[in-house]
Each structure stands twice: as C-alpha cells, then as structure tokens.
Enzyme design. Sequence first.
Site, PDB file in Angstrom:
ATOM      1  N   TYR A 155      -6.576  -6.469  -8.913  1.00  0.00           N
ATOM      2  CA  TYR A 155      -6.868  -6.115  -7.541  1.00  0.00           C
ATOM      3  C   TYR A 155      -8.238  -6.549  -7.093  1.00  0.00           C
ATOM      4  CZ  TYR A 155      -3.339  -2.352  -7.857  1.00  0.00           C
ATOM      5  OH  TYR A 155      -2.079  -1.690  -8.219  1.00  0.00           O
ATOM      6  N   TYR A 156      -8.404  -6.794  -6.063  1.00  0.00           N
ATOM      7  CA  TYR A 156      -9.735  -7.434  -5.271  1.00  0.00           C
ATOM      8  C   TYR A 156     -10.042  -6.481  -4.018  1.00  0.00           C
ATOM      9  CZ  TYR A 156      -8.547 -11.243  -8.270  1.00  0.00           C
ATOM     10  OH  TYR A 156      -8.148 -11.922  -9.497  1.00  0.00           O
TER      11      TYR A 156
ATOM     12  N   GLY B  81      16.603  10.892 -12.680  1.00  0.00           N
ATOM     13  CA  GLY B  81      16.804  11.869 -11.644  1.00  0.00           C
ATOM     14  C   GLY B  81      15.438  12.440 -11.190  1.00  0.00           C
TER      15      GLY B  81
ATOM     16  N   LYS C 138       9.567  13.474 -10.242  1.00  0.00           N
ATOM     17  CA  LYS C 138      10.335  12.413 -10.351  1.00  0.00           C
ATOM     18  C   LYS C 138      10.433  11.993 -12.043  1.00  0.00           C
ATOM     19  CE  LYS C 138       7.106  10.875  -7.665  1.00  0.00           C
ATOM     20  NZ  LYS C 138       6.439   9.627  -7.298  1.00  0.00           N
TER      21      LYS C 138
ATOM     22  N   GLY D 177      12.017   9.499 -13.676  1.00  0.00           N
ATOM     23  CA  GLY D 177      12.617   8.170 -13.810  1.00  0.00           C
ATOM     24  C   GLY D 177      13.927   7.945 -13.604  1.00  0.00           C
TER      25      GLY D 177
ATOM     26  N   ASP E 111       7.385   4.937  -3.894  1.00  0.00           N
ATOM     27  CA  ASP E 111       6.809   5.308  -2.350  1.00  0.00           C
ATOM     28  C   ASP E 111       8.220   5.327  -1.538  1.00  0.00           C
ATOM     29  OD1 ASP E 111       4.433   4.939  -3.041  1.00  0.00           O
ATOM     30  OD2 ASP E 111       4.230   2.676  -2.576  1.00  0.00           O
TER      31      ASP E 111
ATOM     32  N   ARG F  26      -3.197   6.268 -11.041  1.00  0.00           N
ATOM     33  CA  ARG F  26      -3.872   5.076 -11.179  1.00  0.00           C
ATOM     34  C   ARG F  26      -4.975   5.112 -12.060  1.00  0.00           C
ATOM     35  NH1 ARG F  26       0.346   4.435  -9.285  1.00  0.00           N
ATOM     36  NH2 ARG F  26       1.324   3.042  -7.709  1.00  0.00           N
TER      37      ARG F  26
ATOM     38  N   GLY G 216       0.914  -1.177   0.149  1.00  0.00           N
ATOM     39  CA  GLY G 216      -0.030  -0.100  -0.035  1.00  0.00           C
ATOM     40  C   GLY G 216       0.940   1.208   0.064  1.00  0.00           C
TER      41      GLY G 216
END
Length: 323
Positions: free
Chosen positions: A100-101, A220, A215, A217, A248, A161, A31
């Site tokens: 996902y569930y 940098g 960000k 990738g 994260d 997402r 998560g």
Amino acid sequence: MLCVGETMAVFTPAETGPPEQVRAWTRGVGGAESNVACALAALGVPVGWVSAVGDDPFGRAVVASVAQAGVDVSRVLVDPTRPTGLYVKEAGRTGSAVRYYRAGSAASALGPDLVDRLDLGAVSHVHLTGITAALSPSCLALVRALLDHPGITTSFDVNWRPALWGPSGPEVLRSLAARADIALVGDDEAEALWGVSGPAAVREVLPEPGTVVVKQGAAGATVLAAGSAPVFEPALAVDVVEPVGAGDAFAAGFLAGLLADHPPARCLRSGHLAAAGALCTMSDVAVPLPPADVARLLVADPAAWAAARISAAGVRDGVAGVR
C-alpha cells in the site's frame, strides 16, 4: 443509500513472473466501500459513494470508474494538496501479496466535519468498514459520528486489516461494530480479534446490533437477528480466480436483499451469489452473474443450490450443464 470510505488506484500484474520482473501492469480501482457501492448499483440499488481523492490522474480515474458502475459520486471531495492512495498486488487464487502507498492520502484526511455536508436527512442507510476507521484518528471519528447519527440505519463490516491497527484494534473494532444496526464479520476475523469462533460465540461478543452476519468462508454464512433463530445458508461452489473483493460483494448482496425486505435465507443467498461474481474475476469489483441464473438460484431448492458450480465460464447446475 451511501457507502463512505477510502478508495485507491490498484495495479495488478499484466504478465506472469515475479513482481520485480513485471513491466506491464493493469490499473484498476479498489476500496471496500466503493466495491460495495458498485455491487449494489449492479443489483439495482440506488447508491452513492463518498470519499476524498487527490487532484491527480489517479483520483480522476477512481471517480470515473465508480461513476461508470452507476454509483452517485457527486459528494466525493477533491483534495488540492493530498494525493490519491494506491496499492500494488500480485494476485493469485489463494490471495494476494499487497503493498500500500496511502500514507498522507486525501482519504486519510477525512473527518467528522464531513457529516454536516452529507444531508443525511435524505439518506436511509450508510455502510462503513473498519478499513477507513483505521486510516487516521480523524477517519475513526468520522466513522463513529456516522454510526451514532440519529435517523439512519447503518451497517459495519469489520474488515480486519492487522497491518493498519495497533494493540487497540480488537476493542475499537468491537465498539464500532456494536454501534451498527447490522454488523458483518468473518469467523476467521472474530477468531483473530476476539478469540471466538462460531456464530453463537460471535453473537456473545456483539450482543448490541439488531443483526449480526457471520461469514464462514467456503462453508457459508449465518445471520443472527434479534428475537429470531439463527439462519445458515451454505456457500456456492466456486472455481476461484482471486478472492479479493468477495467479502465486499457478499455485503452488497446481503444488504440489497435486506433493503428489499427479503427473508434472511434469501438475503444470504443474494450475498453468496454476489460474492461468487467477485471470486471469478481478477478485479476487486464483482462481475454480476447472469440475472436469469441469479433469479433461478435465489429460489432453488437446497439440492439444486448445492449442485450449482460457478466459474468464469458460467453457472453449471449439475443437470443442465453450463448455462
């Protein structure tokens, strides 16, 4: 510090082959907000994680795993009727096919009433993401309430997402990021959401936060703080095992540096080092690099930083080999 949001049980194949033929699976925990909390705890930052889980084995496993990482889980709610969410992934170096569930999960029922239970007078900082905001109208209201709460600083990682959002997603996520003191967004996310690319263009879309971190990738990341010139720090070279959780971990490393009042370049390096620990494992939760290597690389000159290479076997600095 508190991280607030959904965490699920995660199942990863424990053997090779197409997922429909796999019989053995490894259960883990994943998560965005708890990943950040676990990485912060590993960096020595006192941190709590707040969410809701079901009164079921998966929920107990989730809470136990996050607590084992050194995170305060005393505020986690146990829902007697709704289940803990879970997801299944086929992991690989270029990404993961994920199912996902989570419909009707305990975390999806979180709402703004939670704010009154958190005793935010004792909290200095709250970290949130766009994933939890997408789960339900009540979760979105909770994220807004926390971002608008007086007396605390907030960080918000967009964590786009597309499967979770409808047409309103780009504008809702922009409005949430605008409310935060610190907004984190991937350059690829900004391109998909708002049709812009590059730190300066992202800053034009998000002029409100005091600090915006873009960000970029493998290239940098750039931090743009109000009243200061942009600061870019290149990423480390990493032999990637699996990428999930790296964003994260980067957020955790950056925030740990910021909370310690380190300069922007060092905060970015802290983020890159934490992300490298996530890229070198199949787990969603970063495995911290050896403290001695972290301390050395945080203050390394640009040439030594560029020469370093991170793998599951260790840190290779291009001169002394694997340390």
